[in-house]
Design a protein around this motif. Structure first.
Motif, PDB file in Angstrom:
ATOM      1  N   PHE A   1       0.987  -1.090  -0.049  1.00 49.35           N
ATOM      2  CA  PHE A   1       0.166   0.121  -0.150  1.00 49.35           C
ATOM      3  C   PHE A   1       0.880   1.159  -0.097  1.00 49.35           C
ATOM      4  O   PHE A   1       2.072   1.101   0.231  1.00 49.35           O
ATOM      5  CB  PHE A   1      -0.701   0.153   1.194  1.00 49.35           C
ATOM      6  N   ARG A   2       0.298   2.443  -0.383  1.00 51.37           N
ATOM      7  CA  ARG A   2       1.183   3.701  -0.091  1.00 51.37           C
ATOM      8  C   ARG A   2       0.101   4.722   0.424  1.00 51.37           C
ATOM      9  O   ARG A   2      -0.872   4.885   0.055  1.00 51.37           O
ATOM     10  CB  ARG A   2       1.654   4.166  -1.555  1.00 51.37           C
ATOM     11  N   GLN A   3       0.843   5.585   0.948  1.00 49.18           N
ATOM     12  CA  GLN A   3       0.205   6.820   1.402  1.00 49.18           C
ATOM     13  C   GLN A   3       0.881   8.189   0.959  1.00 49.18           C
ATOM     14  O   GLN A   3       2.190   8.310   1.607  1.00 49.18           O
ATOM     15  CB  GLN A   3       0.026   6.981   2.736  1.00 49.18           C
ATOM     16  N   ALA A   4       0.293   9.005   0.323  1.00 50.17           N
ATOM     17  CA  ALA A   4       1.018  10.299   0.059  1.00 50.17           C
ATOM     18  C   ALA A   4       0.686  11.326   0.870  1.00 50.17           C
ATOM     19  O   ALA A   4      -0.438  11.196   1.527  1.00 50.17           O
ATOM     20  CB  ALA A   4       0.565  10.624  -1.449  1.00 50.17           C
ATOM     21  N   PRO A   5       1.393  12.408   1.171  1.00 52.45           N
ATOM     22  CA  PRO A   5       0.961  13.305   1.848  1.00 52.45           C
ATOM     23  C   PRO A   5      -0.460  14.075   1.715  1.00 52.45           C
ATOM     24  O   PRO A   5      -0.636  14.261   0.771  1.00 52.45           O
ATOM     25  CB  PRO A   5       2.058  14.530   1.945  1.00 52.45           C
ATOM     26  N   GLY A   6      -1.125  14.018   3.074  1.00 52.48           N
ATOM     27  CA  GLY A   6      -2.541  14.597   3.034  1.00 52.48           C
ATOM     28  C   GLY A   6      -3.441  13.801   2.292  1.00 52.48           C
ATOM     29  O   GLY A   6      -4.579  13.933   1.992  1.00 52.48           O
ATOM     30  N   LYS A   7      -2.891  12.570   1.863  1.00 47.42           N
ATOM     31  CA  LYS A   7      -4.016  11.494   1.182  1.00 47.42           C
ATOM     32  C   LYS A   7      -4.189  10.208   2.103  1.00 47.42           C
ATOM     33  O   LYS A   7      -3.394   9.882   2.740  1.00 47.42           O
ATOM     34  CB  LYS A   7      -3.522  11.136  -0.205  1.00 47.42           C
ATOM     35  N   GLU A   8      -5.315   9.605   1.812  1.00 40.51           N
ATOM     36  CA  GLU A   8      -5.530   8.208   2.331  1.00 40.51           C
ATOM     37  C   GLU A   8      -4.576   7.033   1.866  1.00 40.51           C
ATOM     38  O   GLU A   8      -4.154   7.151   0.762  1.00 40.51           O
ATOM     39  CB  GLU A   8      -6.839   7.872   2.222  1.00 40.51           C
ATOM     40  N   ARG A   9      -4.244   6.251   2.800  1.00 36.34           N
ATOM     41  CA  ARG A   9      -3.631   4.992   2.362  1.00 36.34           C
ATOM     42  C   ARG A   9      -4.403   4.343   1.456  1.00 36.34           C
ATOM     43  O   ARG A   9      -5.519   4.152   1.277  1.00 36.34           O
ATOM     44  CB  ARG A   9      -3.202   4.114   3.454  1.00 36.34           C
ATOM     45  N   GLU A  10      -3.763   3.889   0.085  1.00 33.96           N
ATOM     46  CA  GLU A  10      -4.359   3.139  -0.818  1.00 33.96           C
ATOM     47  C   GLU A  10      -3.552   1.812  -1.051  1.00 33.96           C
ATOM     48  O   GLU A  10      -2.411   1.855  -1.045  1.00 33.96           O
ATOM     49  CB  GLU A  10      -4.335   4.164  -2.096  1.00 33.96           C
ATOM     50  N   PHE A  11      -4.312   1.087  -1.925  1.00 33.05           N
ATOM     51  CA  PHE A  11      -3.819  -0.453  -2.440  1.00 33.05           C
ATOM     52  C   PHE A  11      -2.977  -0.181  -3.775  1.00 33.05           C
ATOM     53  O   PHE A  11      -3.254   0.749  -4.437  1.00 33.05           O
ATOM     54  CB  PHE A  11      -5.163  -1.235  -2.755  1.00 33.05           C
TER      55      PHE A  11
END
Length: 124
Positions: free
Chosen positions: A37-47
């Motif tokens: 998974f990944r999480q960018a600044p200000g965003k939700e964690r995504e598959f």
């Protein structure tokens, strides 16, 4: 209890490649579905990607399909994510996670054990 440790993140130019690794200890690695998974600044964690117990089935987010490849080596209790043709929008903290369930490969709530994450930064 499964402990997961990611490695391999870093800074790369757009169009470049990086390979992430996630080593597991504790538990029985071969019985877990594994995901990234990944999480960018200000965003939700995504598959990003997932792989079945023996590696025969793989799943990818549309945004990374044909650019990223997930694989695993059960003998080494390690899951990998090969990332090619990287784009600035791939910049995020990347997490590996273990899923002991039998339902969805892609739903974040199915993943019980998580690593601390590794930063991937893609410059334009």
């Amino acid at each position: 209890q499964v402990q997961l440790v990611e490695s391999g993140g870093g800074l790369v130019q757009a169009g470049g490649s990086l390979s992430l690794s996630c080593g597991a200890s504790g538990g029985t690695f071969s019985t877990y579905r594994m995901g990234w998974f990944r999480q960018a600044p200000g965003k939700e964690r995504e598959f990003v990607a997932a792989i079945s117990w023996a590696g025969g089935r793989t799943y990818y987010a549309k945004s990374v399909k044909d650019r990223f490849t997930i694989s695993r080596d059960n003998a080494k209790t390690t899951v990998y994510l090969q990332m090619n043709t990287l784009k600035p929008e791939d910049t995020a903290v990347y997490f590996c996670a273990a899923n002991p369930g039998l339902e969805s490969f892609t739903e974040i709530r199915q993943y019980v054990y998580w690593g601390q994450g590794t930063q991937v930064t893609v410059s334009s």
